[in-house]
Design an enzyme around this catalytic site. Structure first.
Site, PDB file in Angstrom:
ATOM      1  N   HIS A  65      20.559  13.303 -27.296  1.00 15.23           N
ATOM      2  CA  HIS A  65      19.098  13.166 -27.420  1.00 15.23           C
ATOM      3  C   HIS A  65      18.477  14.484 -26.989  1.00 15.23           C
ATOM      4  O   HIS A  65      19.122  15.308 -26.320  1.00 15.23           O
ATOM      5  CB  HIS A  65      18.595  12.005 -26.541  1.00 15.23           C
ATOM      6  CG  HIS A  65      19.118  12.056 -25.121  1.00 15.23           C
ATOM      7  ND1 HIS A  65      18.577  12.860 -24.158  1.00 15.23           N
ATOM      8  CD2 HIS A  65      20.181  11.441 -24.528  1.00 15.23           C
ATOM      9  CE1 HIS A  65      19.252  12.722 -23.022  1.00 15.23           C
ATOM     10  NE2 HIS A  65      20.240  11.865 -23.223  1.00 15.23           N
ATOM     11  N   ASP A 120       0.821  -1.220   0.000  1.00  8.89           N
ATOM     12  CA  ASP A 120       0.000   0.000   0.000  1.00  8.89           C
ATOM     13  C   ASP A 120       0.854   1.270   0.000  1.00  8.89           C
ATOM     14  O   ASP A 120       0.404   2.332   0.410  1.00  8.89           O
ATOM     15  CB  ASP A 120      -0.955  -0.002   1.196  1.00  8.89           C
ATOM     16  CG  ASP A 120      -0.203  -0.094   2.509  1.00  8.89           C
ATOM     17  OD1 ASP A 120       1.037  -0.286   2.476  1.00  8.89           O
ATOM     18  OD2 ASP A 120      -0.846   0.031   3.566  1.00  8.89           O
ATOM     19  N   ASP A 156      20.861  16.440 -17.487  1.00  9.42           N
ATOM     20  CA  ASP A 156      21.450  15.117 -17.761  1.00  9.42           C
ATOM     21  C   ASP A 156      22.936  15.329 -18.035  1.00  9.42           C
ATOM     22  O   ASP A 156      23.308  15.737 -19.133  1.00  9.42           O
ATOM     23  CB  ASP A 156      20.718  14.517 -18.973  1.00  9.42           C
ATOM     24  CG  ASP A 156      21.220  13.127 -19.316  1.00  9.42           C
ATOM     25  OD1 ASP A 156      22.007  12.559 -18.551  1.00  9.42           O
ATOM     26  OD2 ASP A 156      20.803  12.613 -20.380  1.00  9.42           O
ATOM     27  N   ASP A 208      26.718   9.701 -14.103  1.00  7.70           N
ATOM     28  CA  ASP A 208      25.716  10.243 -15.029  1.00  7.70           C
ATOM     29  C   ASP A 208      24.497  10.544 -14.185  1.00  7.70           C
ATOM     30  O   ASP A 208      23.789   9.620 -13.768  1.00  7.70           O
ATOM     31  CB  ASP A 208      25.417   9.204 -16.119  1.00  7.70           C
ATOM     32  CG  ASP A 208      24.421   9.710 -17.158  1.00  7.70           C
ATOM     33  OD1 ASP A 208      23.699  10.683 -16.875  1.00  7.70           O
ATOM     34  OD2 ASP A 208      24.353   9.104 -18.242  1.00  7.70           O
ATOM     35  N   GLU A 216      27.055  13.875 -25.632  1.00  8.08           N
ATOM     36  CA  GLU A 216      27.602  12.901 -24.689  1.00  8.08           C
ATOM     37  C   GLU A 216      28.351  11.742 -25.341  1.00  8.08           C
ATOM     38  O   GLU A 216      27.939  10.588 -25.231  1.00  8.08           O
ATOM     39  CB  GLU A 216      26.475  12.357 -23.815  1.00  8.08           C
ATOM     40  CG  GLU A 216      25.241  11.863 -24.573  1.00  8.08           C
ATOM     41  CD  GLU A 216      24.223  11.192 -23.633  1.00  8.08           C
ATOM     42  OE1 GLU A 216      24.640  10.322 -22.856  1.00  8.08           O
ATOM     43  OE2 GLU A 216      23.041  11.549 -23.706  1.00  8.08           O
ATOM     44  N   HIS A 236      14.898  11.832 -21.815  1.00 13.07           N
ATOM     45  CA  HIS A 236      14.969  11.528 -23.246  1.00 13.07           C
ATOM     46  C   HIS A 236      13.705  12.151 -23.832  1.00 13.07           C
ATOM     47  O   HIS A 236      12.664  11.509 -23.911  1.00 13.07           O
ATOM     48  CB  HIS A 236      15.025  10.014 -23.493  1.00 13.07           C
ATOM     49  CG  HIS A 236      16.289   9.401 -22.947  1.00 13.07           C
ATOM     50  ND1 HIS A 236      16.413   8.066 -22.679  1.00 13.07           N
ATOM     51  CD2 HIS A 236      17.484   9.955 -22.638  1.00 13.07           C
ATOM     52  CE1 HIS A 236      17.645   7.830 -22.211  1.00 13.07           C
ATOM     53  NE2 HIS A 236      18.300   8.958 -22.178  1.00 13.07           N
ATOM     54  N   ARG A 268      32.640   8.734 -20.185  1.00  8.65           N
ATOM     55  CA  ARG A 268      31.634   9.514 -20.926  1.00  8.65           C
ATOM     56  C   ARG A 268      31.682  10.940 -20.389  1.00  8.65           C
ATOM     57  O   ARG A 268      31.910  11.153 -19.193  1.00  8.65           O
ATOM     58  CB  ARG A 268      30.212   8.929 -20.759  1.00  8.65           C
ATOM     59  CG  ARG A 268      29.146   9.736 -21.487  1.00  8.65           C
ATOM     60  CD  ARG A 268      27.805   8.998 -21.686  1.00  8.65           C
ATOM     61  NE  ARG A 268      27.107   8.639 -20.469  1.00  8.65           N
ATOM     62  CZ  ARG A 268      27.061   7.424 -19.944  1.00  8.65           C
ATOM     63  NH1 ARG A 268      27.685   6.413 -20.528  1.00  8.65           N
ATOM     64  NH2 ARG A 268      26.406   7.184 -18.826  1.00  8.65           N
ATOM     65  N   HIS A 309      23.635   1.177 -18.545  1.00  8.40           N
ATOM     66  CA  HIS A 309      22.601   1.601 -17.602  1.00  8.40           C
ATOM     67  C   HIS A 309      22.852   1.016 -16.217  1.00  8.40           C
ATOM     68  O   HIS A 309      21.941   0.482 -15.590  1.00  8.40           O
ATOM     69  CB  HIS A 309      21.211   1.236 -18.131  1.00  8.40           C
ATOM     70  CG  HIS A 309      20.822   2.032 -19.332  1.00  8.40           C
ATOM     71  ND1 HIS A 309      19.832   1.661 -20.205  1.00  8.40           N
ATOM     72  CD2 HIS A 309      21.311   3.196 -19.824  1.00  8.40           C
ATOM     73  CE1 HIS A 309      19.738   2.556 -21.175  1.00  8.40           C
ATOM     74  NE2 HIS A 309      20.624   3.497 -20.968  1.00  8.40           N
ATOM     75  N   TYR A 321      34.059   2.944 -24.145  1.00  5.64           N
ATOM     76  CA  TYR A 321      33.952   1.899 -23.130  1.00  5.64           C
ATOM     77  C   TYR A 321      34.708   0.679 -23.642  1.00  5.64           C
ATOM     78  O   TYR A 321      34.376   0.143 -24.702  1.00  5.64           O
ATOM     79  CB  TYR A 321      32.476   1.537 -22.894  1.00  5.64           C
ATOM     80  CG  TYR A 321      31.601   2.769 -22.822  1.00  5.64           C
ATOM     81  CD1 TYR A 321      31.389   3.442 -21.626  1.00  5.64           C
ATOM     82  CD2 TYR A 321      31.026   3.305 -23.994  1.00  5.64           C
ATOM     83  CE1 TYR A 321      30.626   4.607 -21.582  1.00  5.64           C
ATOM     84  CE2 TYR A 321      30.269   4.465 -23.955  1.00  5.64           C
ATOM     85  CZ  TYR A 321      30.068   5.111 -22.748  1.00  5.64           C
ATOM     86  OH  TYR A 321      29.316   6.262 -22.708  1.00  5.64           O
ATOM     87  N   HIS A 347      26.538   4.098 -28.416  1.00  8.61           N
ATOM     88  CA  HIS A 347      25.322   4.919 -28.346  1.00  8.61           C
ATOM     89  C   HIS A 347      25.494   6.147 -29.234  1.00  8.61           C
ATOM     90  O   HIS A 347      26.572   6.381 -29.777  1.00  8.61           O
ATOM     91  CB  HIS A 347      25.013   5.322 -26.904  1.00  8.61           C
ATOM     92  CG  HIS A 347      26.134   6.034 -26.180  1.00  8.61           C
ATOM     93  ND1 HIS A 347      26.435   7.349 -26.409  1.00  8.61           N
ATOM     94  CD2 HIS A 347      27.017   5.606 -25.248  1.00  8.61           C
ATOM     95  CE1 HIS A 347      27.445   7.709 -25.632  1.00  8.61           C
ATOM     96  NE2 HIS A 347      27.832   6.660 -24.921  1.00  8.61           N
ATOM     97  N   GLU A 388      29.225  14.309 -20.677  1.00  9.17           N
ATOM     98  CA  GLU A 388      27.888  14.695 -21.165  1.00  9.17           C
ATOM     99  C   GLU A 388      27.522  16.082 -20.668  1.00  9.17           C
ATOM    100  O   GLU A 388      27.584  16.355 -19.469  1.00  9.17           O
ATOM    101  CB  GLU A 388      26.834  13.684 -20.668  1.00  9.17           C
ATOM    102  CG  GLU A 388      25.415  14.066 -21.049  1.00  9.17           C
ATOM    103  CD  GLU A 388      24.381  12.995 -20.705  1.00  9.17           C
ATOM    104  OE1 GLU A 388      24.609  12.238 -19.749  1.00  9.17           O
ATOM    105  OE2 GLU A 388      23.357  12.931 -21.413  1.00  9.17           O
TER     106      GLU A 388
END
Ligand code: GLY
Ligand code: MN
Ligand code: MN
Length: 451
Positions: free
Chosen positions: A368, A53, A285, A274, A398, A375, A420, A257, A402, A364, A422
């Site tokens: 975006h 709940d 972002d 990130d 970005e 996104h 990365r 991710h 890797y 990637h 970004e």
């Protein structure tokens, strides 16, 4: 996205930071694009159960927020261009002292008209009686199909109830059109008020990233760095992250991710963060990758500087009139050449680009759209052609590299490195504005801040 009750005297803006007229203008622009004699139906988000709940903190649906600013779950907005008795009808939870005692104040139908500009507002409990009458006689229904199975079937039930009365002269709609296309085209171009929120979201996230760099120590858990950032967001009025933070020490950075954030940070490793806050509904972002102990190794620095060079190349390709793919192609070129220079790829650069050899290391795209959603919405290839960049479009830049821990094609010391960088930008009349300015980007700047 919290509400403020109107008080006596000047009405407050119901949504902080966004003038009342802004929502009216957005609805009007959408109605201007709708066909004659049509109706649009837009639904609020519902509450989502976290456990038994207990619910997740409520987050309004971005499309619904964009058009209404109305902050409560389950509401339904209806736009009826040309309707004499009012073009904007809202259904919302009715005021209820018992529910409000436990769960907090509701706006209620009466105040909803006043504070949120609806021409008519009704309790949700009346929707089955009223909405079919609003749909009846309209030739086309705009609606975002397929998001809620439950609401899809309610729409069908309302339409069927009209169809069952055709012998009595009822006229059911003949066409259904996805609302997303019209609405998302509009959301792609940010207004001055939206840009103010996006600037502030980025500025707060910059503070949080700086704090993470300063606070980072070997032995800390990744989630402890995440917590430093969350505290910084909240201190500056941004209670929630725009998306789950990625705080990835060492080879965790090679999982795109990675959100477990539950490992200890080790001296000698890099950490990729990130993370960005949401400010009044608008996302930031931002990614930085920095050494856990404050000093890049020579190898880490080489990889880092290659990603930075790719980002600079992308920036150089960002301007109104450029197409959306130009910055990405610029990064592919720099990254492929750099990977050959570092000995991570071998062969002729043009051939490697054609074959997509860089994709083992850069899997990637360069960015975006960014807005109410991290996104954000908007076609990248309308009509099969890359989108041409225009002032008011907000996007991320970005690039990343890797080296998979199990990539046996490269020398062992490279494996498990992930970088990365970004940043967030808005396209302007003569180029772009960096929203995430003030955050170290070069390896030297990062080492200086961490020293
Ligand atoms: N944080 C998600 C992304 O960078 O796209
Ligand atoms: Mn990101
Ligand atoms: Mn991003």
């Amino acid at each position: 996205m919290t509400s403020a009750q109107p008080c006596s005297g000047e009405p407050l803006d119901a949504v902080p930071g966004l003038p009342r007229g802004e929502f009216q203008r957005r609805r009007q622009r959408l109605m201007d694009m709708m066909e004659d004699n049509s109706i649009a139906i837009v639904t609020a988000a519902g509450l989502a159960v976290r456990s038994r709940d207990t619910e997740y903190p409520f987050r309004q649906d971005s499309d619904f927020h964009y058009l209404t600013g109305f902050p409560e779950p389950d509401a339904v907005a209806v736009l009826l261009p040309g309707r004499a008795h009012g073009e904007y009808v809202l259904f919302c939870h009715e005021k209820d002292p018992v529910q409000e005692l436990w769960h907090g104040a509701r706006v209620g139908a009466d105040a909803a008209s006043e504070a949120f500009g609806a021409d008519d507002a009704f309790p949700l409990s009346d929707i089955d009686d009223i909405l079919p009458g609003l749909i009846e006689g309209r030739g086309r229904v705009y609606y975002s199909m397929g998001r809620s199975r439950d609401f899809d079937s309610r729409i069908m039930a309302w339409v069927n109830s009209i169809r069952s009365k055709v012998a009595a002269g009822a006229v059911p709609p003949g066409e259904f059109t996805d609302l997303d296309h019209l609405l998302h085209e509009q959301r792609l171009y940010k207004s001055a008020a939206e840009l103010r929120q996006l600037r502030q979201a980025a500025a707060i996230s910059v503070r949080a990233h700086r704090r993470a760099m300063v606070q980072c120590r070997p032995g800390m858990y990744e989630y402890a760095l995440e917590a430093e950032m969350q505290h910084e967001y909240a201190r500056h009025g941004a209670r929630h992250a725009a998306y789950p933070a990625i705080v990835a020490g060492g080879a965790n950075a090679c999982t795109m991710h990675y959100t477990a954030n539950d490992r200890r940070l080790r001296s000698g490793d890099l950490v990729l963060i990130d993370a960005g806050c949401e400010y009044r509904g608008y996302a930031s972002d931002i990614t930085r990758t920095f050494p856990v102990n404050g000093r890049f190794s020579r190898r880490q620095r080489k990889l880092y500087e290659l990603v930075l060079a790719a980002q600079e190349a992308a920036f150089a390709a960002l301007a109104p009139g450029q197409d959306w793919n130009a910055p990405h192609e610029a990064t592919v070129d720099v990254i492929t050449r750099g990977l050959v220079d570092l000995g991570l790829l071998s062969g002729r650069v043009e051939k490697l680009i054609k074959e997509g050899a860089y994709r083992d290391f850069y899997m990637h795209r360069v960015g975006h759209w960014l807005g109410l959603d991290v996104h954000d919405v908007g076609d990248y290839r309308p009509g099969g052609e890359w989108r041409i960049l225009e002032p008011g479009m907000v996007l991320t830049v970005e690039p990343g590299l890797y080296v998979a821990p199990d990539n046996t094609a490269v020398d062992r010391p490279w494996r498990g490195l992930g970088v990365r960088i970004e940043d967030d930008v808005v396209i302007t009349e003569d180029g772009f504005e960096l929203l995430s300015s003030g955050l170290p980007r070069s390896a030297d700047e990062i080492e200086a801040l961490m020293a």
